[in-house]
Design a protein around this motif. Structure first.
Motif, PDB file in Angstrom:
ATOM      1  N   LYS A   1      -6.800  -8.277   0.309  1.00 31.60           N
ATOM      2  CA  LYS A   1      -5.955  -7.834  -0.798  1.00 31.60           C
ATOM      3  C   LYS A   1      -5.629  -8.985  -1.738  1.00 31.60           C
ATOM      4  CE  LYS A   1      -3.684  -3.831   1.328  1.00 31.60           C
ATOM      5  NZ  LYS A   1      -2.376  -3.237   1.730  1.00 31.60           N
ATOM      6  N   GLU A   2      -5.371 -10.150  -1.180  1.00 38.44           N
ATOM      7  CA  GLU A   2      -5.066 -11.323  -2.013  1.00 38.44           C
ATOM      8  C   GLU A   2      -6.265 -11.721  -2.856  1.00 38.44           C
ATOM      9  OE1 GLU A   2      -1.745 -13.555   0.816  1.00 38.44           O
ATOM     10  OE2 GLU A   2      -3.887 -13.947   1.111  1.00 38.44           O
ATOM     11  N   ARG A   3      -7.459 -11.654  -2.268  1.00 36.06           N
ATOM     12  CA  ARG A   3      -8.658 -11.992  -3.031  1.00 36.06           C
ATOM     13  C   ARG A   3      -8.895 -10.979  -4.149  1.00 36.06           C
ATOM     14  NH1 ARG A   3     -10.737 -12.447   2.098  1.00 36.06           N
ATOM     15  NH2 ARG A   3     -12.309 -10.832   1.756  1.00 36.06           N
ATOM     16  N   ALA A   4      -8.626  -9.699  -3.854  1.00 33.85           N
ATOM     17  CA  ALA A   4      -8.789  -8.660  -4.879  1.00 33.85           C
ATOM     18  C   ALA A   4      -7.796  -8.875  -6.015  1.00 33.85           C
ATOM     19  CB  ALA A   4      -8.594  -7.269  -4.257  1.00 33.85           C
ATOM     20  N   ARG A   5      -6.553  -9.236  -5.677  1.00 32.50           N
ATOM     21  CA  ARG A   5      -5.556  -9.521  -6.718  1.00 32.50           C
ATOM     22  C   ARG A   5      -5.982 -10.721  -7.556  1.00 32.50           C
ATOM     23  NH1 ARG A   5      -1.613  -8.145  -2.688  1.00 32.50           N
ATOM     24  NH2 ARG A   5      -1.400 -10.341  -2.131  1.00 32.50           N
ATOM     25  N   GLY A   6      -6.558 -11.714  -6.890  1.00 35.54           N
ATOM     26  CA  GLY A   6      -7.035 -12.888  -7.619  1.00 35.54           C
ATOM     27  C   GLY A   6      -8.148 -12.541  -8.585  1.00 35.54           C
ATOM     28  N   ARG A   7      -9.087 -11.687  -8.146  1.00 33.54           N
ATOM     29  CA  ARG A   7     -10.182 -11.283  -9.035  1.00 33.54           C
ATOM     30  C   ARG A   7      -9.638 -10.460 -10.202  1.00 33.54           C
ATOM     31  NH1 ARG A   7     -12.930 -10.820  -3.927  1.00 33.54           N
ATOM     32  NH2 ARG A   7     -12.349  -8.624  -3.722  1.00 33.54           N
ATOM     33  N   ARG A   8      -8.665  -9.600  -9.915  1.00 33.83           N
ATOM     34  CA  ARG A   8      -8.071  -8.799 -10.984  1.00 33.83           C
ATOM     35  C   ARG A   8      -7.409  -9.701 -12.020  1.00 33.83           C
ATOM     36  NH1 ARG A   8      -3.285  -6.233 -12.547  1.00 33.83           N
ATOM     37  NH2 ARG A   8      -3.564  -4.074 -13.283  1.00 33.83           N
ATOM     38  N   GLN A   9      -6.691 -10.717 -11.563  1.00 36.63           N
ATOM     39  CA  GLN A   9      -6.037 -11.625 -12.498  1.00 36.63           C
ATOM     40  C   GLN A   9      -7.054 -12.408 -13.309  1.00 36.63           C
ATOM     41  OE1 GLN A   9      -2.594 -11.663 -12.977  1.00 36.63           O
ATOM     42  NE2 GLN A   9      -3.317 -12.732 -14.825  1.00 36.63           N
ATOM     43  N   ARG A  10      -8.182 -12.773 -12.704  1.00 38.08           N
ATOM     44  CA  ARG A  10      -9.237 -13.472 -13.457  1.00 38.08           C
ATOM     45  C   ARG A  10      -9.777 -12.587 -14.572  1.00 38.08           C
ATOM     46  NH1 ARG A  10     -13.292 -15.910  -9.039  1.00 38.08           N
ATOM     47  NH2 ARG A  10     -14.535 -16.355 -10.913  1.00 38.08           N
ATOM     48  N   LEU A  11      -9.913 -11.308 -14.306  1.00 37.67           N
ATOM     49  CA  LEU A  11     -10.369 -10.371 -15.333  1.00 37.67           C
ATOM     50  C   LEU A  11      -9.333 -10.229 -16.447  1.00 37.67           C
ATOM     51  CD1 LEU A  11     -11.912  -7.636 -13.017  1.00 37.67           C
ATOM     52  CD2 LEU A  11     -13.186  -9.061 -14.640  1.00 37.67           C
ATOM     53  N   LEU A  12      -8.058 -10.165 -16.067  1.00 39.20           N
ATOM     54  CA  LEU A  12      -6.998 -10.071 -17.074  1.00 39.20           C
ATOM     55  C   LEU A  12      -6.960 -11.321 -17.942  1.00 39.20           C
ATOM     56  CD1 LEU A  12      -4.056  -8.553 -14.976  1.00 39.20           C
ATOM     57  CD2 LEU A  12      -5.322  -7.426 -16.813  1.00 39.20           C
ATOM     58  N   ASP A  13      -7.079 -12.484 -17.322  1.00 46.38           N
ATOM     59  CA  ASP A  13      -7.052 -13.749 -18.075  1.00 46.38           C
ATOM     60  C   ASP A  13      -8.247 -13.843 -19.023  1.00 46.38           C
ATOM     61  OD1 ASP A  13      -4.765 -14.416 -16.702  1.00 46.38           O
ATOM     62  OD2 ASP A  13      -5.774 -15.736 -15.268  1.00 46.38           O
ATOM     63  N   ALA A  14      -9.415 -13.438 -18.525  1.00 49.32           N
ATOM     64  CA  ALA A  14     -10.612 -13.483 -19.365  1.00 49.32           C
ATOM     65  C   ALA A  14     -10.496 -12.491 -20.517  1.00 49.32           C
ATOM     66  CB  ALA A  14     -11.847 -13.174 -18.524  1.00 49.32           C
TER      67      ALA A  14
ATOM     68  N   ALA B   1     -19.306  -0.407   2.063  1.00 49.71           N
ATOM     69  CA  ALA B   1     -18.749  -0.285   3.397  1.00 49.71           C
ATOM     70  C   ALA B   1     -17.243  -0.250   3.316  1.00 49.71           C
ATOM     71  CB  ALA B   1     -19.199  -1.450   4.259  1.00 49.71           C
ATOM     72  N   MET B   2     -16.605   0.614   4.115  1.00 43.18           N
ATOM     73  CA  MET B   2     -15.164   0.737   4.092  1.00 43.18           C
ATOM     74  C   MET B   2     -14.651   0.560   5.512  1.00 43.18           C
ATOM     75  SD  MET B   2     -12.838   3.760   2.480  1.00 43.18           S
ATOM     76  CE  MET B   2     -13.641   5.035   3.451  1.00 43.18           C
ATOM     77  N   GLN B   3     -13.741  -0.372   5.725  1.00 42.35           N
ATOM     78  CA  GLN B   3     -13.265  -0.654   7.059  1.00 42.35           C
ATOM     79  C   GLN B   3     -12.393   0.466   7.593  1.00 42.35           C
ATOM     80  OE1 GLN B   3     -11.399  -4.513   6.673  1.00 42.35           O
ATOM     81  NE2 GLN B   3     -13.148  -5.433   7.697  1.00 42.35           N
ATOM     82  N   SER B   4     -12.425   0.628   8.911  1.00 44.69           N
ATOM     83  CA  SER B   4     -11.549   1.597   9.560  1.00 44.69           C
ATOM     84  C   SER B   4     -10.105   1.169   9.381  1.00 44.69           C
ATOM     85  CB  SER B   4     -11.894   1.660  11.058  1.00 44.69           C
ATOM     86  OG  SER B   4     -10.878   2.330  11.763  1.00 44.69           O
ATOM     87  N   ASP B   5      -9.214   2.163   9.301  1.00 46.40           N
ATOM     88  CA  ASP B   5      -7.801   1.866   9.165  1.00 46.40           C
ATOM     89  C   ASP B   5      -7.279   1.087  10.363  1.00 46.40           C
ATOM     90  OD1 ASP B   5      -7.801   3.163   6.787  1.00 46.40           O
ATOM     91  OD2 ASP B   5      -7.064   5.063   7.605  1.00 46.40           O
ATOM     92  N   ALA B   6      -7.979   1.203  11.512  1.00 48.81           N
ATOM     93  CA  ALA B   6      -7.517   0.541  12.728  1.00 48.81           C
ATOM     94  C   ALA B   6      -7.881  -0.933  12.757  1.00 48.81           C
ATOM     95  CB  ALA B   6      -8.106   1.242  13.951  1.00 48.81           C
ATOM     96  N   VAL B   7      -8.759  -1.359  11.864  1.00 50.67           N
ATOM     97  CA  VAL B   7      -9.227  -2.742  11.867  1.00 50.67           C
ATOM     98  C   VAL B   7      -8.698  -3.455  10.634  1.00 50.67           C
ATOM     99  CG1 VAL B   7     -11.230  -4.263  11.909  1.00 50.67           C
ATOM    100  CG2 VAL B   7     -11.313  -2.045  13.066  1.00 50.67           C
ATOM    101  N   PRO B   8      -7.828  -4.447  10.779  1.00 55.51           N
ATOM    102  CA  PRO B   8      -7.286  -5.149   9.615  1.00 55.51           C
ATOM    103  C   PRO B   8      -8.350  -5.959   8.903  1.00 55.51           C
ATOM    104  CG  PRO B   8      -6.660  -6.280  11.635  1.00 55.51           C
ATOM    105  CD  PRO B   8      -7.320  -5.004  12.050  1.00 55.51           C
ATOM    106  N   ALA B   9      -8.221  -6.072   7.575  1.00 56.43           N
ATOM    107  CA  ALA B   9      -9.168  -6.879   6.802  1.00 56.43           C
ATOM    108  C   ALA B   9      -9.017  -8.342   7.187  1.00 56.43           C
ATOM    109  CB  ALA B   9      -8.897  -6.699   5.306  1.00 56.43           C
ATOM    110  N   ARG B  10     -10.142  -9.032   7.364  1.00 57.13           N
ATOM    111  CA  ARG B  10     -10.105 -10.424   7.766  1.00 57.13           C
ATOM    112  C   ARG B  10      -9.775 -11.334   6.586  1.00 57.13           C
ATOM    113  NH1 ARG B  10     -15.425 -11.109  11.676  1.00 57.13           N
ATOM    114  NH2 ARG B  10     -14.758  -9.669  13.328  1.00 57.13           N
ATOM    115  N   ALA B  11      -9.080 -12.416   6.874  1.00 51.91           N
ATOM    116  CA  ALA B  11      -8.776 -13.408   5.845  1.00 51.91           C
ATOM    117  C   ALA B  11      -9.985 -14.291   5.637  1.00 51.91           C
ATOM    118  CB  ALA B  11      -7.569 -14.241   6.260  1.00 51.91           C
ATOM    119  N   TYR B  12     -10.190 -14.743   4.419  1.00 56.10           N
ATOM    120  CA  TYR B  12     -11.294 -15.637   4.095  1.00 56.10           C
ATOM    121  C   TYR B  12     -10.715 -16.866   3.424  1.00 56.10           C
ATOM    122  CZ  TYR B  12     -15.508 -17.458   1.867  1.00 56.10           C
ATOM    123  OH  TYR B  12     -16.532 -18.268   1.454  1.00 56.10           O
TER     124      TYR B  12
END
Length: 235
Positions: A30-43, A13-24
């Motif tokens: 974007k922050e969660r994606a960066r965090g997952r990317r860093q976990r992959l780099l560290d591993a 699923a891809m959100q519409s550009d008009a609807v901002p991604a919700r924080a969790y």
């Protein structure tokens, strides 16, 4: 009102550009994606240091990072891309601390010998405090073509930056190709010396290693300046 979603080619699923991604839990998508990317780099860094490039698989990496396999493809297309990103990550840290140390030494009014020693103390310390950094950066990624190319470009960039810094520090005028030769010699030679020291091939204490490297950097740098000045009238 529900968000307008569309299916992308991968079926997600891809959100519409008009609807901002919700924080969790306070973090945006974007922050969660960066965090997952860093976990992959560290591993990946740990796995490269422990087992080498040839033993790495996407499944092993994701298990080590504690992530679902689909999150690998969120950040990387291939393992080669991941290995290149690991190289870039280490290089960025190395370059940042090198230039920060040189800047602080300059601001403190250090002479050229003190500047070389203080900068190399930080740079060599970064590589020796965790020897995995040197091994991953300079040996373990050799079997990954993309990572090896990134490493080559990073070393070339570091040598070019060193040449530019030396040119500015010595207030040299005009082009002096010998500065590029000297910088490549210093960066490449220092890497080989550090790797040899880690393997027990250089019988020096850590402090003596840094002192000797700093002395050689000064000698080569000043020699390059003299050579450049001697050639300038002829060229």
């Amino acid at each position: 009102m529900p968000s307008d979603t569309r299916a992308n080619p991968k079926g997600n699923a891809m959100q519409s550009d008009a609807v901002p991604a919700r924080a969790y839990q306070g973090a945006s998508a974007k922050e969660r994606a960066r965090g997952r990317r860093q976990r992959l780099l560290d591993a990946a860094f740990v796995m490269l240091a422990d087992d080498g490039w040839r033993q790495m698989t996407i499944d092993k990496l994701c298990r080590h990072a504690g992530l679902n396999k689909r999150y690998f493809y969120e950040s990387f297309a291939t393992l080669d891309d991941l290995a290149a990103a690991v190289v870039d990550d280490i290089c960025e840290q190395l370059v940042a601390i090198a230039f920060d140390a040189a800047r602080r030494a300059n601001e403190a009014g250090r002479n050229v010998n003190e500047l070389a020693h203080e900068t190399l103390d930080v740079v060599v310390g970064f590589l020796l405090d965790d020897p995995r950094r040197a091994r991953v950066l300079f040996t373990e990624v050799s079997d990954s073509p993309r990572a090896a190319a990134h490493r080559k470009n990073a070393i070339k960039g570091l040598a070019s930056a060193l040449a530019a810094y030396g040119h500015e520090h010595h207030q040299a005028s005009g082009a002096h190709p010998v500065a590029d030769v000297a910088s490549a010699l210093l960066v490449g030679g220092s890497i080989e010396v550090i790797l040899s020291w880690l393997d027990g091939g250089v019988a020096l204490t850590r402090q003596a290693l840094i002192e000797d490297l700093a002395a050689l950097w000064v000698c080569v740098g000043e020699g390059a300046v003299l050579a450049g000045k001697a050639r300038a009238p002829q060229e």
